[in-house]
Design a protein around this motif. Structure first.
Motif, mmCIF file in Angstrom:
data_model
loop_
_atom_site.group_PDB
_atom_site.id
_atom_site.type_symbol
_atom_site.label_atom_id
_atom_site.label_comp_id
_atom_site.label_asym_id
_atom_site.label_seq_id
_atom_site.Cartn_x
_atom_site.Cartn_y
_atom_site.Cartn_z
ATOM 1 N N SER A 20 71.270 29.982 42.258
ATOM 2 C CA SER A 20 72.553 30.645 42.053
ATOM 3 C C SER A 20 72.317 32.130 41.833
ATOM 4 C CB SER A 20 73.271 30.063 40.833
ATOM 5 O OG SER A 20 72.589 30.419 39.640
ATOM 6 N N ALA A 42 79.617 35.187 37.392
ATOM 7 C CA ALA A 42 80.604 34.362 36.712
ATOM 8 C C ALA A 42 80.297 34.377 35.215
ATOM 9 C CB ALA A 42 80.547 32.936 37.244
ATOM 10 N N GLN A 43 81.277 33.960 34.408
ATOM 11 C CA GLN A 43 81.127 34.052 32.961
ATOM 12 C C GLN A 43 79.922 33.273 32.442
ATOM 13 O OE1 GLN A 43 82.760 36.099 30.973
ATOM 14 N NE2 GLN A 43 81.472 35.426 29.278
ATOM 15 N N ASP A 101 77.110 32.698 33.932
ATOM 16 C CA ASP A 101 75.896 33.466 34.222
ATOM 17 C C ASP A 101 75.791 34.692 33.320
ATOM 18 O OD1 ASP A 101 74.755 31.847 36.184
ATOM 19 O OD2 ASP A 101 75.948 32.768 37.783
#
Length: 250
Positions: A150, A180-181, A183
């Motif tokens: 990812s 994204a939050q 991560d």
């Protein structure tokens, strides 16, 4: 001052008459997480590229650990222990996570990257590579190709390859960009963890990350230092609030 590891004095960069960085003075203290923030067009990226020697200043000096590095090249300062990351993840996509870190570790052998060495020689780095992957939370992905990770885990892998160079100071260029939050939370925790025995300077747009991680914040606007201090101080500075109107909230 002995506690200052990286300093800039009167740092200035002009592009055909446009002054992108204008007389900036910075002092980054050892063991701190120092954030460089500002609205769009403030000169953050230019300043960061000057400090990491990807741009040459029009005027001013840069010192690292008491040594004048103003005229050095990026590879020279990396060898001194000052290493940067990039906004775009810079890993080898078709190598595994472990192989990416191992290549960075092989840098310690000098100019040779051991491509023509026996597998036995190269495997000497396996334990260190796995240790670094463990440090950034990627142990279970050691055999996974980087292209399959990812985005957030690619950034973690890039940090692992950076740590393989054994830097005293890390400069992180927008480490949370495009995440994204989940991560963001993972990489924030990672940065906090690896800062235990290193100094970190980061350019970052996410102000909640800046607030939670940074000891000191320098705010740039129109190429100049607008304010400096911890988040409680700079977030209440009327000049900072005004600079961010229309650009976000402090």
């Amino acid at each position: 001052m002995n506690d200052v590891i990286l300093a800039a004095e009167n740092l200035t960069k002009e592009f055909k008459g446009f002054v992108a960085v204008d007389g900036v003075n910075l002092k980054i203290r050892r063991g701190q997480i120092h954030a460089l923030i500002g609205p769009n067009g403030a000169g953050k990226t230019t300043c960061f590229n000057l400090l990491t020697k990807f741009l040459r200043p029009t005027k001013g000096t840069i010192t690292y650990a008491g040594k004048d590095i103003t005229s050095l090249e990026p590879a020279d300062i990396a060898r001194l222990g000052l290493v940067r990351s990039f906004q775009i993840s810079a890993v080898f996509p078709h190598l595994t996570a472990a192989e990416n870190v191992r290549i960075a570790l092989q840098r310690k052998r000098g100019a040779s990257f051991d491509f023509w060495r026996s597998q036995k020689v190269v495997s000497e780095y396996d334990d260190a590579a796995h240790s670094l992957l463990d440090e950034v939370g990627l142990s279970e992905f050691a055999a996974t190709e980087a292209s399959e990770l990812s985005y957030g885990r690619k950034r973690a892998l890039e940090i692992a390859t950076t740590l393989a160079l054994d830097p005293e100071m890390l400069l992180l260029d927008e480490p949370m960009a495009g995440m994204a939050q989940a991560d963001i939370e993972r990489i924030s925790a990672l940065i906090k963890r690896i800062s235990a025995n290193r100094t970190i300077l980061m350019v970052e747009h996410n102000l909640s990350v800046v607030a939670s991680l940074s000891n000191t914040i320098t705010v740039l606007a129109r190429g100049k230092v607008l304010a400096e201090g911890d988040y409680a101080i700079v977030s209440k500075d009327p000049r900072v609030v005004e600079a961010y109107i229309g650009s976000g909230h402090v």
